[in-house]
Scaffold this active site. Structure first.
Site, PDB file in Angstrom:
ATOM      1  N   GLN A  41      15.396 -19.200  -7.137  1.00 27.73           N
ATOM      2  CA  GLN A  41      15.409 -20.406  -7.955  1.00 27.73           C
ATOM      3  C   GLN A  41      13.992 -20.932  -8.187  1.00 27.73           C
ATOM      4  O   GLN A  41      13.812 -21.887  -8.927  1.00 27.73           O
ATOM      5  CB  GLN A  41      16.243 -21.496  -7.256  1.00 27.73           C
ATOM      6  CG  GLN A  41      17.687 -21.090  -7.023  1.00 27.73           C
ATOM      7  CD  GLN A  41      18.478 -22.085  -6.188  1.00 27.73           C
ATOM      8  OE1 GLN A  41      19.190 -21.706  -5.287  1.00 27.73           O
ATOM      9  NE2 GLN A  41      18.379 -23.377  -6.481  1.00 27.73           N
ATOM     10  N   GLU A  56      24.232 -32.435  -9.268  1.00 32.79           N
ATOM     11  CA  GLU A  56      24.628 -32.523  -7.876  1.00 32.79           C
ATOM     12  C   GLU A  56      25.437 -33.772  -7.539  1.00 32.79           C
ATOM     13  O   GLU A  56      26.098 -33.817  -6.501  1.00 32.79           O
ATOM     14  CB  GLU A  56      23.361 -32.461  -7.019  1.00 32.79           C
ATOM     15  CG  GLU A  56      22.622 -31.147  -7.275  1.00 32.79           C
ATOM     16  CD  GLU A  56      21.248 -31.069  -6.653  1.00 32.79           C
ATOM     17  OE1 GLU A  56      20.655 -32.132  -6.452  1.00 32.79           O
ATOM     18  OE2 GLU A  56      20.798 -29.967  -6.388  1.00 32.79           O
ATOM     19  N   ARG A  81      23.332 -27.863  -3.336  1.00 29.39           N
ATOM     20  CA  ARG A  81      23.712 -28.708  -4.456  1.00 29.39           C
ATOM     21  C   ARG A  81      23.499 -30.181  -4.126  1.00 29.39           C
ATOM     22  O   ARG A  81      24.371 -31.030  -4.376  1.00 29.39           O
ATOM     23  CB  ARG A  81      25.159 -28.465  -4.872  1.00 29.39           C
ATOM     24  CG  ARG A  81      25.391 -28.880  -6.324  1.00 29.39           C
ATOM     25  CD  ARG A  81      26.722 -28.419  -6.860  1.00 29.39           C
ATOM     26  NE  ARG A  81      26.791 -28.709  -8.291  1.00 29.39           N
ATOM     27  CZ  ARG A  81      27.512 -28.025  -9.162  1.00 29.39           C
ATOM     28  NH1 ARG A  81      28.216 -27.008  -8.779  1.00 29.39           N
ATOM     29  NH2 ARG A  81      27.533 -28.355 -10.430  1.00 29.39           N
ATOM     30  N   CYS A  82      22.354 -30.482  -3.528  1.00 30.62           N
ATOM     31  CA  CYS A  82      22.036 -31.882  -3.293  1.00 30.62           C
ATOM     32  C   CYS A  82      20.552 -32.005  -3.095  1.00 30.62           C
ATOM     33  O   CYS A  82      19.896 -31.081  -2.676  1.00 30.62           O
ATOM     34  CB  CYS A  82      22.834 -32.460  -2.138  1.00 30.62           C
ATOM     35  SG  CYS A  82      22.049 -32.460  -0.550  1.00 30.62           S
TER      36      CYS A  82
END
Lengths: 175, 291, 779
Positions: free
Chosen positions: C217, C734, C364-365
Site C-alpha cells: 500500500q 474506515e 481499516r482504521c
C-alpha cells in the site's frame, strides 16, 4: 548458502510426479496438455494456460475466488484436479464477454458498483452467471444464498446483490 | 497449498476400481467429488499414493424411487439431490440437510456417497440416514452387501467399509403417507460444520399417532449419534409441544459433545435440545400432524 | 443553471478500473509471469518459542526442481537476518537460532515451480528445543514470565509506555463525579484477510537494478526502507505495486517473504516469486487490535460527562511491527474522547511482547481509532444506562455542539467540523427510533429479546501535518504530478495506491472539476516508484484528505499558468480573465473564452512569451490539520433465546465525510466498512492456546462473513465540509469499520439489559449469549 547449480529451466508443466494428457475445453477452445496428476485446475488455468482471471484466495475451499464453471456448474477450481476436468468444458471469466459484448452480469457488476478490489469478482460473476441460468429472477435472499460460497471483503455484498438483480433485469428474466 | 504427488486412476467400472483398491491396499483412496479429501491433501494431512476417481463410472449417479425404496447412487452430486423434485416433495429432510452441506459451490462437486462414508461426525447426511433408517449398498471383492446406516459409523473417520469396498448406493425406505422429516443445523456461518444439527423422522398413522420415530445428531460426538430414547419417547403418542420438549431433553442427554471453537459442551447440548424440539414440530407438520 | 462537467465532483461516475476487473484482466502480483521465474516457499515453525538446534535441508535439495535453500545464517552473513520495523523495533527476516511464534518463516526454499517449492518446504527437517511460551500480555508483564526478546537491552517484555492528558485532573474529575462506570473491554486480535494474500516478484536486471512487484500500500516508503536496510542505491530500486486485491492496512508492513525473495533473486540470477497461501497469511501476516482496555467514565447525576480515564495493554506479539506515525506508538488512540466535550481525560498504553506474530497494524482504521471509538461508545452507553437515561437522549445532551468547531479536545486534537446531532437525528428518523422503543417495551412484556444500539463515532483521518506526523522521519505529505498533453488529455500520477477504493475514478473526478477536462480524458497512475511522485501511500483513510488535496493544488497551479496562456491567446491581460464554467472567460464577455484544451495545445505550439513550454505541475501537500469524519449508526437486533443467535434486523448508518466526490463509491466504501465492523462484533478473532498454537488457521475457523450473515445495510448522509481541505472532503473508507462494532454490541447489551447484563465480550458468539440466558434460567 546451501544450493545446487541452477539448471537450465524448462517451461510448461511443473516437474515431478506422474503426468497424463488431459483434454479440456476452456471457453470453447480445446486444449490437450500434459499435466501432473496432482495439478489443480486453478493452476492449470493460471500457470499452464496463462489465464490469470481466475484467482486463488484461500486454498481450503472457503472463499470461491477460484470459481469457474465446470460443465456449466460453478465449482471451486482450487479443489478440483485438472485430471478431474479431463474431457469436460470449463468456462472462466475470460469467456464471459462474447463478440465484444459484455455479459449482462459483467454489465451489472460495473453499473451497480459490485466490485472494489476486483479480486473476488471473477469467481463471484461465474457463480452469478450460473445462478441466473438456473433462476432468472432470484430474490435478494436467493441471491445471498447462491453467492454464500464466495467471499468478498470489500463490498459488504450489498452492491453485488444489486449487480445480479441488474443483470437479471437486463436479461429480461430469461437466461 | 499444493497436494503431494500421487497416481491418478479413473476406472470405468466399480469392479475395476475395487481391483485397484485391492492391489494398492493402504496406499489408495477413492476420489468422488474430492471436496473433503483434496483439502486434506493440500494441507498434507492425507498423502495417499493413489487416487481412484469413481466419478467417471457411469450408473453411479441417480435418484430413483421404486415401489420399496428410494435409491440414491453414491456419485450423485449434493446439488442434484437438492434439485430433485422427488427429494424436495417427498424427502424434505434430505433437502434440508443438502442445503446446509458446506456451501453451494462445494455441493456441485461433493457427492452423497462421499458425505455418508467419509466418517466425519460433522457430515450432515449421516444423521438423516440414521433417522430415516437407510441402508448402504457396498461392493467389494466378494460382491455386494448392505449395511444399515446405524451399524456403519464406528468411530471418527472409521466406518464399517472394508478397505477394498466402495459404497455404491444409499437405500431409503420409500416415503409413505404420514411420514415427515426435518433436519435443522446451527452453524457459525455458511460453509461451517454444524455446532450441532438434528435429523428427525416421524411416521404417523391415520389418527396422528406416532408409529415410529428416528432422531440422530450431527457433530456432537465421535460419530453421528442416534438419540434412541428421545425417538422412542414419542412412539404411541399424539405428541404435543411438551412431548417435543421432553424429547429434546432426551436428545441432549444422548449428545456427547466436546468443547471446542464452536462452543462449550453444555451449550451444544442446549442447541441439540432446541433444534430437536423445533425439528420435531416441523417434521410433525410435514407428516400431516395437527395440534 | 450551473454548468457541470462530465465526471465532475458529486457525480456517481462508473468506475474506470472496472473495465479490466470484470474481464479478468486485472494484474495482481500472482498474475505476473516472467521468463525463467523461480518460486519461493517457506518451512515454518510448528513452535511458538523454540531454539533451532539443527536444520537439515538435504532431503529438500534432492527434490527435482528444488534449487536452493536460504536460512537465517545465510542472511546473517549478509547482515540481513534482522530488519527494522516501521516502529523502530527489530524483527527477524529469518531466525538464526530461535523462533518466536508459530508459523514463523524459518527456511526459504527456491524451486523452479510452486509445486516443487511446496515439496521442498515439506521436506526440510528442523530440530527444535521448545522454550517456555507466553501468549497473554498481562502475564507477560509478570516478573517470572518467559523473556520473549533477550536480544534487547531491557530484560522485560514491556516495550514502551505512552500516555497523554491530565492524569491528576482526570482522577479528581472522576472522584467528584456523581456516577462513574468502570468497564474492561478486549478487542481481540484480527487479521485483515484481504482476498488477495501478500506476495511479490523480485528481479535484478543485468545492470544490477532491482524491480519488485509487491503487494504494498506504500511503494515509496518500501523503496526507502529497502535502500536503508539492504544498502542498495535508491535509484536502483523500483517498487511496483500492481493491482491489489484489498489491503486494509495488512499490506503496509515489510514482510520477511519480500526480503528473502530479493535475496533469492540476487542469489539465483532469476526472477523469484513468493505468494503466501491463506494459512501463511493468517499465521504470520500482521495482525490488528489485540488491545486490553480498562476504562472509567464519569458524569453528573443530570447526565453531563465529566471525565475519562483509560488504561490499555497493547499486545504486539514478538515485535512492535505496527505501522503508526512514529511519534504515536499507540496510534491516534487519543481520539478516544470521541464526539463528547470532556474537560478532563487521560490515556495510557503499555506495549508488550508475547510469542505471537508481530504487528499491531491499522486494520481499516486510522491507527487505533477503532479501539478508541469502540471504547467511548460502549462507555457512553454504559453510563447512560446507569443513569437510567435513553442512550440517544444522553448523546444528544452531551455532543460537542456544531458552533464549537474548531473544537480542541481534552487530549489535544483540534476537530475541524462536525454536526453530531444532525447525523444522529437523521439516523433515528430513518429507523423510526421511537417506534422501535415502543415495540421493545411490548416485546419485553412477552419475554422476547430485542435490542437497539447506537454508536455516534468521531474519526480522525488524513495523516498528517508534518509537525506531528512522520514514518521513520519521512513526513506524511502526499504528492500529485499532473501533465496536460498537447491535445488536452491528462496524465496524473500519485504516491498513493488504491486497493479497491477506486482512485483512478475519484482522482480523475477531482481533476475534471479543477481543470475543466472531462474525467474520461484523464488517466491516473499510481504504484510505480519510477514514475509516481513520492508519497506515503494509502491507508488510514488518508488518500482523499492528502493526495486529493495535492491534486486540487497541483491543478490550481496549472490553472495559474494556463491563465497566462489563455490571456495571450485572447490578447487580454491575465487579470481580465476569470475561470468560470470550466473555462477562461474575459470578464463580462463570456463569448470570448478559451478552454483548458485550447490552452494545452497552445502551451506546446504557441506558448505565451516569457512562459515555459508545456503544462505540468507537481504538488506535495502537507495538510494543515487532520480531518474528522463522523457518523451515527443505529442497529436493531433480535435474539433467539433457544440458540443465543443474534439477528441484526436493521442497521442504519448515517455518515458525514464532508464533500463527497463520487456518491456511489462512498456508499460502496460504507457498505464494505460496515461488514468489517460486523465481523469482529460477531464472527472474527484469532486466539492462541497456552503453548502458542494458533486456534484455527484457515477460513474454516477465521469466520469471514458471507452474504448470508451480512445484513442489508441502510445508509444515509449529512454533509459538513472540512474547512481546511481545498474541496472540503474528509475521507470515509474506515468510518464504518470504526463505528459499527459498538452499535452492534450496544444493541445486544440493550436486549439483554433486563437480565442485568452490562457487557458482553466480542465476538458475540451464540454460545456466549446462550450461556448468559442459561445462567439466568431463560432457556
Amino acid at each position: 548458502m546451501a544450493s545446487t547449480a541452477i539448471p537450465r529451466l524448462t517451461a510448461g508443466a511443473p516437474m515431478g510426479g506422474p503426468t497424463r494428457m488431459v483434454h479440456i475445453t476452456v471457453n470453447d477452445v480445446p486444449f490437450a496438455i500434459e499435466v501432473q496428476d496432482r495439478t489443480l485446475l486453478v493452476h492449470f488455468l493460471r500457470d499452464t494456460l496463462g489465464m490469470t482471471g481466475t484467482h486463488i484466495g484461500c486454498d481450503t475451499t472457503h472463499c470461491g475466488a477460484c470459481t469457474v464453471l465446470l460443465d456449466d456448474r460453478p465449482v471451486k477450481s482450487c479443489t478440483v484436479l485438472a485430471v478431474q476436468a479431463d474431457g469436460r468444458k470449463v468456462r472462466t471469466v475470460e469467456g464471459l464477454e462474447s463478440g465484444g459484448k459484455l455479459h449482462p452480469v459483467q454489465e451489472g457488476f460495473t453499473a451497480e458498483h459490485g466490485l472494489q478490489c476486483g479480486f473476488c469478482t471473477p469467481g463471484m460473476m461465474m457463480t452469478s452467471v450460473a445462478l441466473l441460468a438456473k433462476n432468472p429472477n432470484p430474490t435478494e435472499d436467493e441471491i445471498r444464498h447462491a453467492i454464500s460460497g464466495n467471499l468478498c471483503r470489500c463490498t459488504g455484498y450489498m452492491n453485488i446483490v444489486k449487480a445480479i438483480q441488474h443483470a437479471a433485469k437486463a436479461s429480461g428474466g430469461a437466461k | 497449498m499444493i497436494p503431494p504427488k500421487f497416481d491418478y486412476h479413473a476406472p470405468g467400472t466399480v469392479d475395476e476400481a475395487i481391483g485397484l483398491l485391492q492391489k494398492n491396499a493402504g496406499d489408495a483412496k477413492v476420489l468422488a467429488g474430492g471436496q473433503s479429501l483434496l483439502p486434506l491433501m493440500k494441507l498434507r494431512l492425507a498423502e495417499p499414493k493413489m487416487l481412484i476417481d469413481i466419478s467417471r463410472i457411469a450408473k453411479l449417479s441417480y435418484i430413483q424411487e421404486d415401489p420399496e425404496l428410494l435409491r440414491v447412487g453414491a456419485a450423485t452430486k449434493i446439488n442434484d439431490l437438492n434439485d430433485s423434485q422427488v427429494i424436495r416433495s417427498r424427502y424434505p429432510m434430505l433437502a434440508d440437510a443438502g442445503a446446509h452441506i458446506a456451501d453451494p459451490l462445494v455441493r456441485n462437486m461433493g457427492t452423497v456417497g462421499g458425505n455418508v462414508c467419509h466418517g466425519d461426525p460433522g457430515n450432515d447426511l449421516p444423521a438423516c440416514m440414521l433417522a430415516i433408517g437407510a441402508r448402504y449398498v457396498v461392493r467389494g471383492p466378494k460382491g455386494d452387501r448392505t449395511i444399515a446406516a446405524k451399524e456403519f459409523y464406528r468411530d471418527t473417520f472409521v466406518t464399517a467399509l472394508d478397505p477394498a469396498e466402495i459404497l455404491t448406493e444409499v437405500q431409503i425406505p420409500k416415503a409413505q403417507n404420514g411420514d415427515g422429516g426435518a433436519y435443522m443445523k446451527m452453524e457459525r456461518k455458511v460453509g461451517d460444520f454444524a455446532i450441532a444439527a438434528v435429523a428427525v423422522h416421524l411416521r404417523l398413522d391415520s389418527k396422528g399417532t406416532v408409529t415410529s420415530a428416528g432422531i440422530a445428531l450431527t457433530n456432537v460426538g465421535p460419530t453421528v449419534l442416534m438419540a434412541g430414547k428421545a425417538a422412542s419417547s414419542l412412539v404411541g403418542h399424539k405428541p404435543t409441544d411438551a412431548d417435543f420438549l421432553a424429547a429434546g431433553k432426551l436428545a441432549a442427554e444422548a449428545a456427547q459433545p466436546a468443547s471446542d471453537m464452536r462452543g462449550p459442551a453444555e451449550f451444544k447440548k442446549g442447541i441439540v435440545q432446541t433444534l430437536t424440539r423445533r425439528a420435531l414440530h416441523l417434521a410433525w407438520g410435514r407428516a400431516g400432524g395437527k395440534s | 443553471m450551473t454548468t457541470t462537467i462530465h465526471g465532475g465532483i458529486g457525480q456517481s461516475l462508473a468506475r474506470k478500473e472496472d473495465a479490466r476487473f470484470i474481464r479478468g484482466k486485472g494484474n495482481y502480483v500472482d498474475d505476473i509471469q516472467l521468463p525463467g521465474m523461480l518460486f519461493l516457499d517457506f518451512t515454518r515453525s510448528p513452535y511458538a518459542h523454540a531454539k533451532i538446534t539443527a536444520i537439515h535441508p538435504e532431503k529438500a535439495l534432492k527434490i527435482p526442481g528444488v534449487l536452493a535453500v536460504i536460512t537465517g545464517k545465510d542472511l546473517d552473513a549478509a547482515k540481513l537476518a534482522w530488519m527494522p520495523t516501521l516502529m523502530s523495533d527489530t524483527q527477524m527476516v529469518l531466525p538464526i537460532d530461535t523462533v518466536k511464534f508459530q508459523g514463523q518463516e524459518v527456511v526459504g526454499i527456491v524451486a523452479d515451480s510452486r509445486y516443487s517449492a511446496a515439496d521442498g518446504a515439506a521436506a526440510v527437517e528442523i530440530d527444535y528445543e521448545p522454550l517456555p511460551v507466553v501468549t497473554d500480555p498481562v502475564k507477560a508483564l509478570l516478573p517470572d514470565a518467559p523473556l520473549v526478546r533477550p536480544d534487547k537491552t531491557k530484560k522485560s517484555n514491556h516495550i514502551w509506555h505512552w500516555e497523554t492528558g491530565d492524569k491528576a485532573g482526570t482522577d479528581a474529575a472522576l472522584a467528584k463525579s456523581d456516577v462513574v462506570v468502570h468497564q474492561d473491554l478486549y478487542l481481540p486480535r484480527l487479521n485483515v484477510s484481504s482476498m488477495e494474500t501478500c506476495g511479490c516478484v523480485a528481479q535484478f536486471d543485468t545492470m544490477g537494478r532491482l524491480t519488485v512487484w509487491m503487494t504494498t500500500q506504500a511503494p515509496h516508503a518500501i523503496r526507502t526502507v529497502f535502500a536503508l536496510v539492504a544498502g542498495l542505491p535508491e535509484q536502483n530500486i523500483r517498487i511496483i505495486s500492481p493491482d491489489l486485491g484489498g489491503g486494509f492496512g495488512g499490506k503496509v508492513p515489510v514482510y520477511p517473504g519480500y526480503v528473502v525473495a530479493v535475496v533469492a533473486a540476487l542469489k539465483t540470477g532469476h526472477a523469484v516469486k513468493w505468494v503466501e497461501d491463506r494459512m501463511d497469511n493468517l499465521m504470520s501476516s500482521s495482525f490488528a487490535r489485540d488491545y486490553h482496555i480498562s476504562a472509567d467514565i464519569g458524569a453528573t447525576k443530570d447526565g453531563k460527562l465529566t471525565g475519562l480515564r483509560v488504561k490499555t495493554v497493547a499486545d504486539h506479539g514478538y515485535a512492535d511491527a505496527a505501522a503508526n506515525p512514529s511519534k504515536f506508538p499507540a496510534g491516534l488512540f487519543h481520539i478516544i474522547t470521541g464526539s463528547y466535550p470532556f474537560d478532563k481525560a487521560f490515556v495510557e498504553v503499555d506495549g508488550v511482547y508475547t510469542n505471537k506474530p508481530p504487528g499491531g497494524i491499522a486494520y481499516r482504521c486510522s491507527f487505533r481509532v477503532t479501539e478508541a471509538a469502540f471504547t467511548i461508545e460502549r462507555l457512553v452507553d454504559g453510563i447512560a444506562h446507569k443513569l437510567g437515561m435513553d442512550p440517544a437522549e444522553f448523546r444528544l445532551k452531551n455532543f460537542i455542539p456544531p458552533e464549537s468547531f474548531p473544537y480542541k479536545s481534552a487530549l489535544g486534537w483540534t476537530y475541524d467540523s462536525g454536526n453530531y446531532a444532525g447525523a444522529l437525528n437523521l439516523a433515528m428518523k430513518m429507523i423510526d427510533y421511537p417506534a422501535l422503543r415502543k415495540e421493545q417495551v411490548e416485546k419485553r412484556k412477552r419475554g422476547e429479546l430485542m435490542g437497539i444500539g447506537i454508536s455516534s463515532f468521531t474519526e480522525i483521518v488524513g495523516a498528517g501535518p508534518s509537525a506531528q506526523f512522520d514514518i521513520l522521519g519521512i513526513k506524511m505529505f502526499e504528492g500529485c504530478e499532473i501533465r496536460i498533453h498537447p491535445t488536452g488529455k491528462v496524465m496524473a500520477r500519485f504516491g498513493t495506491k488504491s486497493q479497491g477504493q477506486g482512485h483512478e475514478t475519484t482522482y480523475s473526478q477531482i481533476l475534471a472539476e479543477e481543470l475543466g477536462i472531462p474525467a474520461e480524458n484523464i488517466a491516473i497512475e499510481e504504484g510505480d516508484t519510477d514514475t509516481a511522485p513520492y508519497g506515503l501511500g494509502t491507508y488510514a483513510s488518508r488518500s482523499t484528505p492528502t493526495a486529493g488535496a495535492a491534486a486540487v493544488i497541483a491543478a490550481r497551479k496549472i490553472r495559474e499558468k494556463a491563465q497566462k496562456i489563455a490571456a495571450h491567446l485572447l490578447e487580454v491581460s491575465p487579470d481580465d480573465l476569470e475561470w468560470k464554467d470550466y473555462k477562461f472567460q474575459v470578464k463580462g464577455v463570456p463569448e470570448k473564452s478559451k478552454t483548458m484544451a485550447d490552452v494545452a495545445f497552445a502551451a506546446y505550439t504557441n506558448p505565451a512569451p516569457g512562459t515555459e513550454a508545456g503544462l505540468e505541475a507537481v504538488d506535495y501537500y502537507d495538510p494543515p490539520n487532520m480531518t474528522y469524519p463522523f457518523g451515527s449508526y443505529v442497529c436493531v437486533v433480535d435474539i433467539d433465546k433457544g440458540t443465543g443467535q443474534v439477528n441484526i434486523r436493521r442497521f442504519v448508518a448515517v455518515d458525514d465525510c464532508g464533500t463527497i466526490i463520487n456518491p456511489m463509491i462512498v456508499e460502496g466504501q460504507i457498505h464494505g466498512g460496515l461488514n468489517m465492523g460486523l465481523a469482529p462484533a460477531l464472527y472474527e478473532q484469532i486466539t492462541y492456546d497456552e503453548n502458542g498454537n494458533m486456534r484455527g488457521n484457515s477460513f474454516l475457523d477465521y469466520l469471514v462473513p458471507t452474504a448470508v450473515e451480512s445484513p442489508h445495510w441502510e445508509t444515509g448522509k449529512t454533509t459538513t465540509p472540512s474547512p481546511h481541505h481545498p474541496i472540503g472532503a474528509k475521507g470515509v473508507g474506515e468510518s464504518p469499520t470504526v463505528g459499527a462494532p459498538a452499535a452492534i454490541v450496544n444493541a445486544v447489551v440493550d436486549a439483554l439489559s433486563p437480565l442485568g447484563v452490562t457487557n458482553i465480550d466480542i465476538p458475540i458468539y451464540p454460545w456466549k449469549v446462550w450461556q448468559i440466558l442459561h445462567d439466568k434460567g431463560q432457556n
